[in-house]
Design a protein around this motif. Structure first.
Motif, PDB file in Angstrom:
ATOM      1  N   MET A  54     -11.794  13.159  -6.170  1.00 17.43           N
ATOM      2  CA  MET A  54     -11.491  11.940  -5.429  1.00 17.43           C
ATOM      3  C   MET A  54     -11.407  10.734  -6.365  1.00 17.43           C
ATOM      4  O   MET A  54     -10.525   9.880  -6.215  1.00 17.43           O
ATOM      5  CB  MET A  54     -12.561  11.715  -4.356  1.00 17.43           C
ATOM      6  CG  MET A  54     -12.243  10.564  -3.424  1.00 17.43           C
ATOM      7  SD  MET A  54     -10.679  10.783  -2.570  1.00 17.43           S
ATOM      8  CE  MET A  54     -11.172  10.897  -0.888  1.00 17.43           C
ATOM      9  N   THR A  55     -12.315  10.665  -7.343  1.00 22.48           N
ATOM     10  CA  THR A  55     -12.308   9.519  -8.261  1.00 22.48           C
ATOM     11  C   THR A  55     -10.979   9.436  -8.996  1.00 22.48           C
ATOM     12  O   THR A  55     -10.356   8.370  -9.061  1.00 22.48           O
ATOM     13  CB  THR A  55     -13.449   9.662  -9.276  1.00 22.48           C
ATOM     14  OG1 THR A  55     -14.657   9.879  -8.552  1.00 22.48           O
ATOM     15  CG2 THR A  55     -13.586   8.408 -10.122  1.00 22.48           C
ATOM     16  N   LEU A 108      -7.509  16.496   2.924  1.00 20.41           N
ATOM     17  CA  LEU A 108      -8.439  15.446   3.320  1.00 20.41           C
ATOM     18  C   LEU A 108      -8.893  15.655   4.768  1.00 20.41           C
ATOM     19  O   LEU A 108     -10.078  15.534   5.094  1.00 20.41           O
ATOM     20  CB  LEU A 108      -7.736  14.092   3.179  1.00 20.41           C
ATOM     21  CG  LEU A 108      -8.630  12.877   3.082  1.00 20.41           C
ATOM     22  CD1 LEU A 108      -9.477  12.959   1.831  1.00 20.41           C
ATOM     23  CD2 LEU A 108      -7.789  11.611   3.067  1.00 20.41           C
ATOM     24  N   VAL A 141      -8.149   8.356  -6.541  1.00 19.13           N
ATOM     25  CA  VAL A 141      -8.138   6.933  -6.170  1.00 19.13           C
ATOM     26  C   VAL A 141      -7.750   6.086  -7.379  1.00 19.13           C
ATOM     27  O   VAL A 141      -6.930   5.162  -7.259  1.00 19.13           O
ATOM     28  CB  VAL A 141      -9.510   6.510  -5.613  1.00 19.13           C
ATOM     29  CG1 VAL A 141      -9.540   5.010  -5.377  1.00 19.13           C
ATOM     30  CG2 VAL A 141      -9.793   7.257  -4.328  1.00 19.13           C
ATOM     31  N   ILE A 167      -2.959  15.073   2.393  1.00 18.95           N
ATOM     32  CA  ILE A 167      -3.509  14.662   3.686  1.00 18.95           C
ATOM     33  C   ILE A 167      -4.146  15.856   4.392  1.00 18.95           C
ATOM     34  O   ILE A 167      -5.206  15.744   5.002  1.00 18.95           O
ATOM     35  CB  ILE A 167      -2.405  14.019   4.561  1.00 18.95           C
ATOM     36  CG1 ILE A 167      -1.937  12.722   3.913  1.00 18.95           C
ATOM     37  CG2 ILE A 167      -2.919  13.740   5.961  1.00 18.95           C
ATOM     38  CD1 ILE A 167      -0.800  12.053   4.626  1.00 18.95           C
ATOM     39  N   PRO A 171     -15.915  17.704  -5.833  1.00 24.62           N
ATOM     40  CA  PRO A 171     -15.165  16.839  -4.912  1.00 24.62           C
ATOM     41  C   PRO A 171     -15.182  15.375  -5.355  1.00 24.62           C
ATOM     42  O   PRO A 171     -14.156  14.687  -5.252  1.00 24.62           O
ATOM     43  CB  PRO A 171     -15.879  16.995  -3.570  1.00 24.62           C
ATOM     44  CG  PRO A 171     -16.975  17.960  -3.761  1.00 24.62           C
ATOM     45  CD  PRO A 171     -16.962  18.476  -5.152  1.00 24.62           C
ATOM     46  N   ILE A 172     -16.314  14.890  -5.849  1.00 18.67           N
ATOM     47  CA  ILE A 172     -16.385  13.488  -6.258  1.00 18.67           C
ATOM     48  C   ILE A 172     -15.434  13.232  -7.417  1.00 18.67           C
ATOM     49  O   ILE A 172     -14.709  12.235  -7.435  1.00 18.67           O
ATOM     50  CB  ILE A 172     -17.840  13.106  -6.614  1.00 18.67           C
ATOM     51  CG1 ILE A 172     -18.671  13.065  -5.332  1.00 18.67           C
ATOM     52  CG2 ILE A 172     -17.888  11.767  -7.329  1.00 18.67           C
ATOM     53  CD1 ILE A 172     -20.100  12.650  -5.539  1.00 18.67           C
ATOM     54  N   TYR A 215       0.810  -1.224   0.000  1.00 17.57           N
ATOM     55  CA  TYR A 215       0.000   0.000   0.000  1.00 17.57           C
ATOM     56  C   TYR A 215       0.836   1.263   0.000  1.00 17.57           C
ATOM     57  O   TYR A 215       0.294   2.366  -0.011  1.00 17.57           O
ATOM     58  CB  TYR A 215      -1.024   0.012   1.139  1.00 17.57           C
ATOM     59  CG  TYR A 215      -0.520  -0.470   2.466  1.00 17.57           C
ATOM     60  CD1 TYR A 215      -0.813  -1.759   2.882  1.00 17.57           C
ATOM     61  CD2 TYR A 215       0.225   0.340   3.292  1.00 17.57           C
ATOM     62  CE1 TYR A 215      -0.362  -2.223   4.096  1.00 17.57           C
ATOM     63  CE2 TYR A 215       0.672  -0.105   4.504  1.00 17.57           C
ATOM     64  CZ  TYR A 215       0.375  -1.392   4.906  1.00 17.57           C
ATOM     65  OH  TYR A 215       0.818  -1.857   6.107  1.00 17.57           O
ATOM     66  N   MET A 263      -4.078   6.210  -7.767  1.00 17.76           N
ATOM     67  CA  MET A 263      -3.374   5.374  -6.790  1.00 17.76           C
ATOM     68  C   MET A 263      -3.397   3.920  -7.219  1.00 17.76           C
ATOM     69  O   MET A 263      -2.385   3.215  -7.144  1.00 17.76           O
ATOM     70  CB  MET A 263      -4.016   5.537  -5.404  1.00 17.76           C
ATOM     71  CG  MET A 263      -3.709   6.868  -4.743  1.00 17.76           C
ATOM     72  SD  MET A 263      -4.806   7.256  -3.370  1.00 17.76           S
ATOM     73  CE  MET A 263      -4.171   6.160  -2.131  1.00 17.76           C
TER      74      MET A 263
END
Ligand code: HEM
Lengths: 223, 448
Positions: B131-132, B107, B135, B104, B127-128, B71, B138
């Motif tokens: 974030m999408t 967030l 992620v 961070i 915001p969505i 991770y 990542m």
């Protein structure tokens, strides 16, 4: 009215412990219509408890010293009854916990459950996310194998790249300029005492806030 | 937020509760099922996948390629890609501290940044979308973690593809989101949704291309001995390779023979009680790691000897010595070196000869040792190397040099009468059953 022994015992305990109140306040609460996404928080909690239980078993045999750490893990894996199972669960559950906590965070994000009145719950949650990752980072070094040793060397190096304070951070993480017995002892202390204590405290506040404000409902067009 | 809005939010929540469920038993029931499922999943993983082994930590082995927990892989990949950027890429802390720190921080402060009371998905496109993309980035960076940014042949193609997928597309998407939110205001939802979909498709596409173009180098799988018996055998193999030339296969050598520079040197018997009872495991490992340079034993620790032993390997050697020679330790069952030969059975190289050679001969018969250039590390070498290669192994010929020397008959030069090859192994004769294996193998024409 005649009552059985159990009922007597229950009412005796209830008078002193307040079992009925606890039932009403903790369990018999109304909640908005939920779905399976709502189980991720309790799944995180379950994994945390599982980690605590299996971790306590592991400390019975584990020795945090560079000379013995690796061998004590080998011993757990080959000699101790069900040692392989306990370590296996602890190992996989650690990874799974990072995933589950992260997805729990995503679900709270996408449903905007961090908004009034749950801002603090979110804040505490970020603390929990960082602590969970911290548990993973400190736990990874403990078996003292090649992968662990070199991953931690590089990991602490990255922490050491902070401008100005880097040198200090690096040395306090490692307990010296290089990875040594001190580092292992330090990571062990963090992994079994410091971080879990913080986690327990923050989880306590997290849960209190959840009961206080109730589970949020899934937003619809009105929200 | 005004008290008015707060009241409205709370009232809406009360209405939701009216047609909701009970924590007990409705929610807890679902929680319990998930917990049970997770537990079963973990038990299966622990039973059928187990925990990946790795050798003991060895601080001197700096050639080891570090690999963080999975991770953290995305962060490492991000660092590697960031390092490719000209000029800025050299300022390491921007990528290690500043950018993760900002992420961070954002967030953490999210509830105080995104203060609007609106919760419905369509009202929170920005915001969505952010974030999408985050992620997805990542996940994709984690997937390409093993792909190098510079290929073995020096081409930067893979690195460029990854940079586009992992840095450029997401950055452009973020700039577009902000632009749209400011210019289109209320109508930005659709535009943002489409941009997100487009950016996601591009990121996935470039990552897929990277993975398709990348041919991973075959990695050697290292078996790590875990049970005591395996460790003893591993230790014995290592001992045979590294120590037999001086100490003999049973550790009983008192006077070294056949080793350049140490001929006739008197040494203590390392399989004796004198040594085993007075030297504990830690000191034994230390003697092996640091050697006895003053009296002629070279150091074997990786730090002093690049071809030497790792920490685990030294531990296996010590384990082998303890369980074989120290009468205070009782050895577990250990499979024999080679399967015993039945009447008339023909031995083969891979099943019989290879393990024997590995244990009794290879310590001297490998590169860099005094051995008449006779190397024994593979079948081909065994048959074709050596100053007397044409005489060493002759199919079905009992006068093959190799057979003679292992039967205690030295080879002498017919002209001068000088000894050409001494008996083998120089310090101790092989057991008759092992000699028998060699004899039958040559008789049968040295089958592989
Ligand atoms: C060790 C880690 C964690 C544990 C044990 C935990 C536990 C829980 C539990 C049991 C719930 C209620 C059930 C649910 O909604 O799933 C919950 C809700 C919540 N959690 Fe966590 N959590 C953890 C980490 C986090 C993180 C990382 C965040 C976000 C940064 C977070 C933010 C929240 C919020 C805002 C709620 C309220 C959700 C709502 O009311 O709908 N938690 N948590």
């Amino acid at each position: 009215m005649r009552s059985t022994l159990w009922q007597k015992l229950f009412s005796w305990l209830d008078e002193r412990l307040g079992l009925n109140d606890a039932y009403k306040n903790l369990l018999d609460r109304p909640e908005p219509k939920g779905n399976w996404w709502n189980t991720l928080g309790s799944a995180s909690l379950f994994l945390f408890i599982l980690q605590a239980v299996t971790g306590i078993f592991l400390t019975v045999y584990y020795t945090p010293s560079p000379d013995h750490a690796y061998d004590s893990i080998q011993y757990i894996m080959t000699e101790v009854q069900f040692g392989w199972l306990v370590r296996g669960i602890h190992h996989w559950s650690a990874s799974l916990m990072v995933i589950v906590v992260f997805i729990h965070m995503l679900r709270v994000f996408f449903t905007a459950s961090y908004k009034y009145p749950r801002e603090l719950t979110w804040l505490i949650g970020i603390g929990l996310l960082l602590l969970t990752v911290g548990m993973g980072f400190t736990g990874y070094l403990l078996p003292w194998h090649q992968m662990a040793y070199w991953a931690t060397t590089v990991g602490t190096q990255i922490a050491g790249s902070v401008p100005f304070a880097g040198e200090f951070i690096l040395k306090s993480l490692r307990g010296g300029p290089d990875l040594s017995a001190l580092t292992l002892q330090r990571f062990f202390a963090a992994h079994i005492w410091i971080l879990p204590a913080l986690l327990v405290a923050l989880i306590g506040v997290h849960l209190y806030l959840i009961i206080r404000h109730g589970e949020s409902h899934f937003p619809d067009k009105e929200d | 937020m005004t008290d008015e809005t707060k009241k409205k939010i709370n009232a809406k929540y009360e209405r939701e509760l009216l047609h909701g469920e009970r924590f007990w038993p409705d929610s807890l029931f679902k929680d319990a099922i998930v917990a049970l499922g997770i537990f079963i999943f973990l038990v299966l993983l622990a039973t059928f996948v187990g925990v990946h082994d790795s050798p003991k930590a060895d601080p001197s082995d700096t050639s080891y390629v570090p690999r963080p927990e999975w991770y953290f892989l995305f962060l490492f990949k991000f660092l590697a890609l960031y390092g490719q950027i000209p000029v800025f890429g050299k300022i390491e802390w921007v990528a290690t501290v500043l950018i993760p720190g900002i992420a961070i921080g954002l967030l953490t402060l999210l509830p105080f940044i995104d203060k609007s009371p609106q919760r419905y998905y369509a009202k929170r496109a920005m915001p969505i979308a952010i974030m999408t993309i985050m992620v997805l980035g990542m996940v994709l960076l984690t997937m390409t973690a093993d792909v190098p940014t510079v290929a073995a042949d020096g081409s930067g193609l893979l690195g460029n593809l990854q940079t586009v997928a992992g840095l450029i597309v997401p950055s452009l998407a973020y700039i577009a989101f902000v632009g749209m939110a400011y210019t289109l205001k209320e109508n930005a939802v659709r535009a943002i949704a489409w941009t997100t979909a487009l950016a996601a498709a591009l990121m996935i596409g470039f990552t897929a291309a990277t993975l398709a173009l990348y041919q991973p180098a075959a990695v050697a799988v290292i078996e790590i001995p875990t049970t005591l018996a395996d460790q003893i055998v591993a230790g014995q193999d290592l001992y045979s390779v590294h120590c037999v030339e001086c100490h003999g296969d049973d550790g009983k050598v008192e006077e070294i023979t056949g080793v350049e520079g140490l001929e006739g040197k008197k040494i203590s018997i390392i399989s004796s009680k004198d040594v085993l009872y007075t030297v504990n495991d830690a000191s034994m490992a230390e003697i092996i790691a640091y050697g006895r340079p003053d009296s002629g034993m070279n150091p074997f620790g990786k730090a002093y000897n690049p071809e030497g032993l790792t920490r685990s390997e030294i531990d296996y050697v010590v384990t082998f010595m303890r369980y074989t020679w120290d009468d205070r330790f009782e050895a577990p069952y250990i499979a024999p070196l080679y399967p015993p030969l039945a009447e008339g059975e023909v031995p083969s190289y891979s099943v019989h000869i290879e393990p024997i050679v590995k244990r009794y001969c290879i310590s001297c018969h490998r590169p860099g040792k005094d051995n008449n250039n006779y190397l024994m590390t593979s079948y081909e070498e065994l048959l074709t190397t050596g100053d007397n290669a044409s005489h060493n192994l002759i199919s079905n010929d009992p006068t093959s040099y190799l057979l003679q020397v292992i039967q205690q008959i030295p080879i002498t030069d017919p002209a001068s009468g000088e000894e050409l090859i001494g008996v083998m192994p120089p310090n101790k004769a092989l057991k008759p059953e092992i000699v028998e294996v060699f004899v039958r193998w040559v008789q049968a024409g040295m089958p592989k």
